[in-house]
Scaffold this motif. Structure first.
Motif, mmCIF file in Angstrom:
data_model
loop_
_atom_site.group_PDB
_atom_site.id
_atom_site.type_symbol
_atom_site.label_atom_id
_atom_site.label_comp_id
_atom_site.label_asym_id
_atom_site.label_seq_id
_atom_site.Cartn_x
_atom_site.Cartn_y
_atom_site.Cartn_z
ATOM 1 N N ALA A 153 43.135 -30.869 -34.220
ATOM 2 C CA ALA A 153 42.288 -30.384 -35.040
ATOM 3 C C ALA A 153 42.345 -28.667 -34.818
ATOM 4 C CB ALA A 153 40.901 -30.715 -35.027
ATOM 5 N N ALA B 279 47.798 -28.300 -42.730
ATOM 6 C CA ALA B 279 47.560 -29.613 -43.228
ATOM 7 C C ALA B 279 48.856 -30.459 -43.687
ATOM 8 C CB ALA B 279 46.224 -29.913 -44.560
ATOM 9 N N TYR C 206 40.622 -36.087 -30.443
ATOM 10 C CA TYR C 206 41.898 -35.227 -30.719
ATOM 11 C C TYR C 206 42.496 -34.901 -29.161
ATOM 12 C CZ TYR C 206 40.598 -34.328 -35.286
ATOM 13 O OH TYR C 206 40.023 -34.371 -36.737
ATOM 14 N N ASP D 117 44.491 -31.365 -38.981
ATOM 15 C CA ASP D 117 43.270 -31.770 -39.285
ATOM 16 C C ASP D 117 42.500 -30.106 -39.503
ATOM 17 O OD1 ASP D 117 43.477 -34.076 -39.932
ATOM 18 O OD2 ASP D 117 42.007 -34.870 -38.449
ATOM 19 N N PRO E 138 38.338 -32.457 -43.453
ATOM 20 C CA PRO E 138 38.478 -33.933 -43.608
ATOM 21 C C PRO E 138 37.672 -34.673 -42.444
ATOM 22 C CG PRO E 138 40.050 -32.537 -41.861
ATOM 23 C CD PRO E 138 39.306 -31.453 -42.659
#
Length: 517
Positions: free
Chosen positions: A73, A147, A47, A152, A41
């Protein structure tokens, strides 16, 4: 994702040797752990948490943080699920269960059950079952599932490029906090000739398609003993080589001796105190020479399995750029799992001396508390059980007497032989024991060691007692179903109560009861 996922089968096998053999179950497994065509992505501006490594610690940290509302992430360079799913707990326990089935059938005559004909093992079917089950479990750790949890997921090489940023697949991920959870791998042993001769590790043994007629296992720790026993039960002639004395050198010696005898009964040749080990090619086979207890051995085998320890995955992460200190033992952390960069934490095999899946899970939960919510949870506060899944199993929790004495704690030991446990006798499994260690002259449980066929399940009662600060007296008062092997725990509590009945106390009770007549 890079174009390597569209590679032809031969190239895929070079990149992911665990994929062999290239059959439907393995392709289904690959679809979850390294999905072909996966597109990373676009990164968020920043984050709350970036997780490097999608093994147990990384997956627990990512899922837990995302469930609490964090922007997360997750970066994985090879296979989602890490060692546990792909080359560790899941495939190994599938093999051990098949091996136990074969052993139970061979032992049936002791129970008056007649088995007609020779017991044979279809090794190809054993391995096929393992691969089907691994593929069945893989969705729990899949890129698609995470996901769907709002994480991510980036598949590719992650590398720190600064104190608060990491680069993967040409994209920069900025973070407030990060956790390194890259795990470990099989250590390479400095045995002359070993590399040239070729060998298996836990990362490649599960790709075998044919049973080795003769197998040498180097290292008699948990992995070595478990797989040596499994392959012997499948029909291999097994040599187990250990540099130290006996097997399971880090376990209680009485417990290890029980396993030692069990392995020898199953025909495994144990060459402990092994010195001057050398390996060389011998036509299509491998030749090992070793001295064991002053006697020289010259053995030719079809395969060698190395089970001699682990080393942390710290290379190629750019830890220097992030200001994260590390050494040969792994990433350096404090008791709250912070690295030398206070933005970055670590969890799992890359930083812990307890290299177990369940400990990686527990450490990841500490990271979530401390990194995201100003927590002060400490790794040293964990009550850690572990188990070696030989038959019988060896389970341990807490402190052993040697460690306690090193800390200046005096210890009482209460031992229950399983020959005194009715259910163990009825099951034909009386060669086991339970040792419970308490602080001297109290019922405070410091730790315990258990040897039994299902010790890994039964040790949890004692783990809970330690965590809840329930003493051995409480376990004595706890009603256990009869007959079960877990009654050994109650018997240990009864032994504590008998120890309290000193001659002086007994005389006082006799006087009291005489007065009551």
């Amino acid at each position: 994702m890079s174009q390597e996922t569209f590679a032809p089968p031969e190239q895929l096998l070079r990149q992911i040797p665990e994929l062999a053999p290239l059959e439907q179950a393995n392709l289904d497994w690959l679809r979850h752990v390294r999905p072909p065509g996966w597109r990373n992505p676009d990164p968020a501006p920043r984050y709350n948490l970036v997780v490097i490594g999608a093994g147990t610690a990384g997956l627990v940290a990512a899922a837990g943080a995302a469930a609490l509302g964090a922007r997360v992430a997750l970066v994985e360079r090879r296979l989602m699920g890490g060692d546990c799913l792909n080359v560790g707990c899941v495939p190994s326990k599938a093999l051990l269960r098949a091996a136990r089935a074969a052993a139970d059938v061979r032992a049936a005559s002791a129970f008056g059950v007649r088995v007609l004909g020779e017991v044979t093992v279809d090794f190809a079917q054993v391995m096929a079952r393992m691969r089907r089950l691994r593929a069945r479990i893989a969705p729990h750790d899949s890129a698609q599932r995470f996901a769907g949890l709002g994480v991510d997921v980036f598949i590719g090489e992650g590398r720190f490029t600064g104190a608060d940023r990491l680069e993967v697949d040409g994209k920069v991920l900025r973070f407030s906090r990060a956790v390194i959870a890259t795990g470990g791998r099989a250590a390479e042993l400095p045995v002359p000739g070993l590399r040239d001769a070729g060998y298996l590790t836990n990362e490649t043994v599960f790709s075998l398609e044919r049973l080795p007629r003769r197998l040498a296992v180097i290292g008699a720790g948990p992995i070595g003993c478990e797989l040596a026993q499994a392959f012997a039960r499948f029909g291999s002639e097994v040599y187990l080589i250990e540099a130290l004395h006996g097997v399971l050198p880090r376990e209680d010696r009485d417990a290890a001796a029980i396993v030692h005898r069990a392995l020898e009964r199953e025909g495994i040749r144990i060459l402990c105190c092994g010195k001057q080990l050398r390996v060389e090619r011998a036509a299509e086979r491998k030749r090992l020479t070793v001295d064991s207890h002053g006697r020289g051995y010259d053995v030719t085998v079809d395969e060698i399995l190395v089970a001699g320890g682990r080393r942390p995955n710290v290379e190629g992460l750019g830890l220097e750029a992030a200001g994260v200190a590390y050494d040969a033992k792994g990433v350096q952390v404090d008791d709250r799992l912070r690295t030398t960069n206070r933005r970055i934490y670590a969890a799992g095999d890359v930083c812990s001396r307890y290299q177990f899946t369940h400990v990686a899970d527990a450490l990841a939960r500490i990271v979530i508390q401390n990194a995201l919510f100003f927590g002060r949870a400490k790794a040293s506060a964990l009550v850690v059980p572990w188990c070696t899944y030989t038959d019988p199993e060896v389970a341990h929790v807490g402190l052993g007497p040697e460690t306690a004495q090193e800390r200046g704690i005096e210890v009482d030991t209460y031992e229950v032989p399983f020959g005194e446990v009715d259910r163990a006798v009825l099951d034909g499994e009386e060669e086991g024991l339970l040792k419970v260690y308490t602080r001297r002259r109290t019922d405070k449980i410091l730790g315990a060691t258990m040897v039994a066929r299902h010790a890994g399940d039964m040790i949890s009662e004692i783990t809970l007692a330690i965590a809840a600060r329930a003493g051995l007296g409480t376990l004595s008062r706890t009603i256990h179903p009869y007959p079960t092997q877990a009654e050994a725990v109650k018997k240990a509590g009864d032994a504590y109560n008998r120890a309290r009945l000193t001659p002086r106390v007994k005389r006082l009770l006799e006087r009291f009861l005489s007065w009551r007549r």
